[in-house]
Design a protein around this motif. Structure first.
Motif, PDB file in Angstrom:
ATOM      1  N   ALA A  31       0.706  -1.134  -0.556  1.00  0.00           N
ATOM      2  CA  ALA A  31      -0.175  -0.050  -0.047  1.00  0.00           C
ATOM      3  C   ALA A  31       0.873   1.106  -0.047  1.00  0.00           C
ATOM      4  O   ALA A  31       0.577   2.450  -0.293  1.00  0.00           O
ATOM      5  N   ALA A  32       2.060   1.282   0.506  1.00  0.00           N
ATOM      6  CA  ALA A  32       2.911   2.520   0.252  1.00  0.00           C
ATOM      7  C   ALA A  32       2.742   2.818  -1.200  1.00  0.00           C
ATOM      8  O   ALA A  32       3.058   4.118  -0.778  1.00  0.00           O
ATOM      9  N   ASP A  33       3.329   2.521  -2.254  1.00  0.00           N
ATOM     10  CA  ASP A  33       3.263   2.459  -4.015  1.00  0.00           C
ATOM     11  C   ASP A  33       1.986   1.399  -4.266  1.00  0.00           C
ATOM     12  O   ASP A  33       2.228   0.793  -5.111  1.00  0.00           O
ATOM     13  N   ILE A  34       0.532   1.534  -3.889  1.00  0.00           N
ATOM     14  CA  ILE A  34      -0.586   1.519  -4.370  1.00  0.00           C
ATOM     15  C   ILE A  34      -0.893   1.073  -6.041  1.00  0.00           C
ATOM     16  O   ILE A  34      -0.844   0.415  -6.451  1.00  0.00           O
ATOM     17  N   THR A  35      -0.602   2.187  -6.407  1.00  0.00           N
ATOM     18  CA  THR A  35      -0.831   2.628  -7.559  1.00  0.00           C
ATOM     19  C   THR A  35       0.376   1.934  -8.244  1.00  0.00           C
ATOM     20  O   THR A  35       0.466   0.972  -9.168  1.00  0.00           O
ATOM     21  N   GLY A  36       1.746   1.985  -8.314  1.00  0.00           N
ATOM     22  CA  GLY A  36       2.338   1.255  -8.517  1.00  0.00           C
ATOM     23  C   GLY A  36       2.938  -0.471  -8.564  1.00  0.00           C
ATOM     24  O   GLY A  36       2.812  -1.075  -9.422  1.00  0.00           O
ATOM     25  N   ASN A  37       2.586  -0.497  -7.215  1.00  0.00           N
ATOM     26  CA  ASN A  37       2.154  -1.915  -7.453  1.00  0.00           C
ATOM     27  C   ASN A  37       1.033  -2.592  -8.035  1.00  0.00           C
ATOM     28  O   ASN A  37       1.570  -3.129  -8.473  1.00  0.00           O
ATOM     29  N   GLY A  38       0.352  -1.617  -7.492  1.00  0.00           N
ATOM     30  CA  GLY A  38      -1.139  -2.534  -8.229  1.00  0.00           C
ATOM     31  C   GLY A  38      -0.716  -2.252  -9.814  1.00  0.00           C
ATOM     32  O   GLY A  38      -1.640  -3.866 -10.532  1.00  0.00           O
ATOM     33  N   SER A  39      -0.112  -1.216 -10.248  1.00  0.00           N
ATOM     34  CA  SER A  39      -0.223  -1.585 -11.926  1.00  0.00           C
ATOM     35  C   SER A  39       0.655  -2.619 -11.877  1.00  0.00           C
ATOM     36  O   SER A  39       0.383  -3.207 -13.328  1.00  0.00           O
ATOM     37  N   ASN A  40       2.109  -3.152 -10.942  1.00  0.00           N
ATOM     38  CA  ASN A  40       2.804  -3.922 -11.345  1.00  0.00           C
ATOM     39  C   ASN A  40       1.789  -4.865 -11.463  1.00  0.00           C
ATOM     40  O   ASN A  40       2.300  -6.260 -12.781  1.00  0.00           O
ATOM     41  N   VAL A  41       1.469  -5.593 -10.906  1.00  0.00           N
ATOM     42  CA  VAL A  41       0.325  -6.775 -10.603  1.00  0.00           C
ATOM     43  C   VAL A  41      -0.301  -7.116 -11.795  1.00  0.00           C
ATOM     44  O   VAL A  41      -0.764  -8.098 -12.234  1.00  0.00           O
ATOM     45  N   LEU A  42      -1.176  -6.142 -12.235  1.00  0.00           N
ATOM     46  CA  LEU A  42      -1.632  -5.721 -13.083  1.00  0.00           C
ATOM     47  C   LEU A  42      -1.190  -6.236 -14.687  1.00  0.00           C
ATOM     48  O   LEU A  42      -1.705  -7.101 -15.515  1.00  0.00           O
ATOM     49  N   VAL A  43       0.542  -5.638 -14.498  1.00  0.00           N
ATOM     50  CA  VAL A  43       0.056  -6.153 -15.704  1.00  0.00           C
ATOM     51  C   VAL A  43       0.706  -7.348 -15.474  1.00  0.00           C
ATOM     52  O   VAL A  43       1.144  -8.661 -16.942  1.00  0.00           O
ATOM     53  N   GLN A  44       1.220  -8.042 -14.549  1.00  0.00           N
ATOM     54  CA  GLN A  44       1.770  -9.341 -14.580  1.00  0.00           C
ATOM     55  C   GLN A  44       0.177  -9.950 -14.636  1.00  0.00           C
ATOM     56  O   GLN A  44       0.340 -11.687 -15.101  1.00  0.00           O
ATOM     57  N   PHE A  45      -1.093  -9.919 -14.039  1.00  0.00           N
ATOM     58  CA  PHE A  45      -1.809 -10.737 -13.645  1.00  0.00           C
ATOM     59  C   PHE A  45      -2.800 -10.985 -15.419  1.00  0.00           C
ATOM     60  O   PHE A  45      -3.202 -12.074 -15.837  1.00  0.00           O
ATOM     61  N   PHE A  46      -1.796  -9.971 -16.249  1.00  0.00           N
ATOM     62  CA  PHE A  46      -2.339 -10.196 -17.572  1.00  0.00           C
ATOM     63  C   PHE A  46      -1.767 -11.536 -18.357  1.00  0.00           C
ATOM     64  O   PHE A  46      -1.589 -11.862 -19.257  1.00  0.00           O
ATOM     65  N   LYS A  47      -0.380 -10.878 -17.942  1.00  0.00           N
ATOM     66  CA  LYS A  47       0.943 -12.384 -18.681  1.00  0.00           C
ATOM     67  C   LYS A  47       0.763 -13.550 -17.911  1.00  0.00           C
ATOM     68  O   LYS A  47       0.612 -14.364 -18.868  1.00  0.00           O
ATOM     69  N   ASP A  48       0.031 -13.781 -17.020  1.00  0.00           N
ATOM     70  CA  ASP A  48       0.142 -15.257 -16.041  1.00  0.00           C
ATOM     71  C   ASP A  48      -1.246 -15.336 -16.859  1.00  0.00           C
ATOM     72  O   ASP A  48      -1.331 -16.990 -17.114  1.00  0.00           O
ATOM     73  N   TYR A  49      -2.293 -14.724 -17.143  1.00  0.00           N
ATOM     74  CA  TYR A  49      -3.835 -15.156 -17.426  1.00  0.00           C
ATOM     75  C   TYR A  49      -4.146 -14.141 -18.472  1.00  0.00           C
ATOM     76  O   TYR A  49      -4.889 -13.484 -17.966  1.00  0.00           O
ATOM     77  N   PRO A  50      -3.493 -13.905 -19.871  1.00  0.00           N
ATOM     78  CA  PRO A  50      -4.283 -13.982 -20.815  1.00  0.00           C
ATOM     79  C   PRO A  50      -5.445 -13.693 -20.981  1.00  0.00           C
ATOM     80  O   PRO A  50      -5.977 -12.644 -21.758  1.00  0.00           O
ATOM     81  N   GLY A  51      -6.266 -14.633 -20.805  1.00  0.00           N
ATOM     82  CA  GLY A  51      -7.470 -14.325 -20.867  1.00  0.00           C
ATOM     83  C   GLY A  51      -8.307 -13.494 -20.495  1.00  0.00           C
ATOM     84  O   GLY A  51      -9.921 -12.904 -21.188  1.00  0.00           O
ATOM     85  N   ASP A  52      -8.463 -13.345 -19.361  1.00  0.00           N
ATOM     86  CA  ASP A  52      -8.397 -12.172 -18.260  1.00  0.00           C
ATOM     87  C   ASP A  52      -8.425 -11.009 -18.488  1.00  0.00           C
ATOM     88  O   ASP A  52      -8.835  -9.771 -17.848  1.00  0.00           O
ATOM     89  N   GLN A  53      -7.100 -10.458 -19.660  1.00  0.00           N
ATOM     90  CA  GLN A  53      -7.416  -9.725 -19.807  1.00  0.00           C
ATOM     91  C   GLN A  53      -8.369  -8.723 -20.821  1.00  0.00           C
ATOM     92  O   GLN A  53      -8.830  -7.718 -20.155  1.00  0.00           O
ATOM     93  N   SER A  54      -9.145  -9.564 -21.735  1.00  0.00           N
ATOM     94  CA  SER A  54     -10.211  -9.418 -22.285  1.00  0.00           C
ATOM     95  C   SER A  54     -12.396  -9.148 -21.217  1.00  0.00           C
ATOM     96  O   SER A  54     -12.284  -8.061 -22.098  1.00  0.00           O
ATOM     97  N   TYR A  55     -11.536  -9.216 -19.784  1.00  0.00           N
ATOM     98  CA  TYR A  55     -12.190  -8.299 -19.174  1.00  0.00           C
ATOM     99  C   TYR A  55     -12.215  -7.210 -18.857  1.00  0.00           C
ATOM    100  O   TYR A  55     -13.279  -6.887 -18.234  1.00  0.00           O
ATOM    101  N   PHE A  56     -10.993  -6.588 -19.338  1.00  0.00           N
ATOM    102  CA  PHE A  56     -10.790  -6.023 -19.155  1.00  0.00           C
ATOM    103  C   PHE A  56     -10.890  -4.544 -20.311  1.00  0.00           C
ATOM    104  O   PHE A  56      -9.808  -4.078 -21.429  1.00  0.00           O
ATOM    105  N   LYS A  57     -11.855  -4.296 -20.499  1.00  0.00           N
ATOM    106  CA  LYS A  57     -12.256  -3.635 -22.253  1.00  0.00           C
ATOM    107  C   LYS A  57     -11.519  -2.320 -22.759  1.00  0.00           C
ATOM    108  O   LYS A  57     -10.423  -2.746 -23.857  1.00  0.00           O
TER     109      LYS A  57
END
Length: 157
Positions: free
Chosen positions: A25-51
């Motif tokens: 939470a100390a850098d919620i936007t930076g860490n959160g952005s990193n997680v979302l980018v990694q999430f899209f790499k880990d689960y490419p199919g899930d990226q389609s839920y984010f129009k």
């Protein structure tokens, strides 16, 4: 049920979750952005839920303002849930609202579990988060219960 699981988290378990989350939470936007980018790499199919991000390469989204905004919303919501761990009824209310909000987008328990998996992998390598051993077990217990509460609410609606 799973609400009881949340209520059964010990003071030590809640403290461990909150302490490790503070590093994120100390850098919620930076860490959160990193997680979302990694999430899209880990689960490419899930990226389609984010129009907004569908069809883009995950690495292209690094530094994307819309991704940063979305990350702050996603992980801000999780932050509110973690903040409310001492009030399980409030936490369940937040989970149920989140579950309801995601029904029109087709986001279900599976996607939550996948995001939580990416989040845990990220946090295990995040300096200062110390997500291992008992802390990891506490996170796993909490996140599993949260995913199940979301699932139950979506099935109820």
């Amino acid at each position: 049920g799973d609400v009881d699981v949340l209520k059964s988290l010990s003071a030590d378990q809640k403290a461990a979750i909150k302490s490790s989350w503070a590093a994120f939470a100390a850098d919620i936007t930076g860490n959160g952005s990193n997680v979302l980018v990694q999430f899209f790499k880990d689960y490419p199919g899930d990226q389609s839920y984010f129009k907004k991000f569908d069809g883009k390469k995950p690495d292209e989204l690094k530094g994307d303002a819309q991704l940063a905004t979305h990350a702050s919303q996603v992980f801000g919501s999780l932050n509110n849930m973690i903040d409310s761990m001492d009030d399980p009824d409030k936490m369940v209310g937040l989970l149920c609202k989140n579950a309801s909000d995601h029904i029109p987008r087709g986001v279900r328990q599976q996607q939550y579990k996948e995001l939580f998996s990416t989040l845990m992998n990220y946090m295990q390598s995040l300096p200062g988060a110390n997500v291992a051993g008992d802390t990891k077990a506490a996170w796993d217990k909490a996140l599993n219960a949260m995913a199940n509460i979301i699932d139950a609410e979506q099935k109820r609606l």
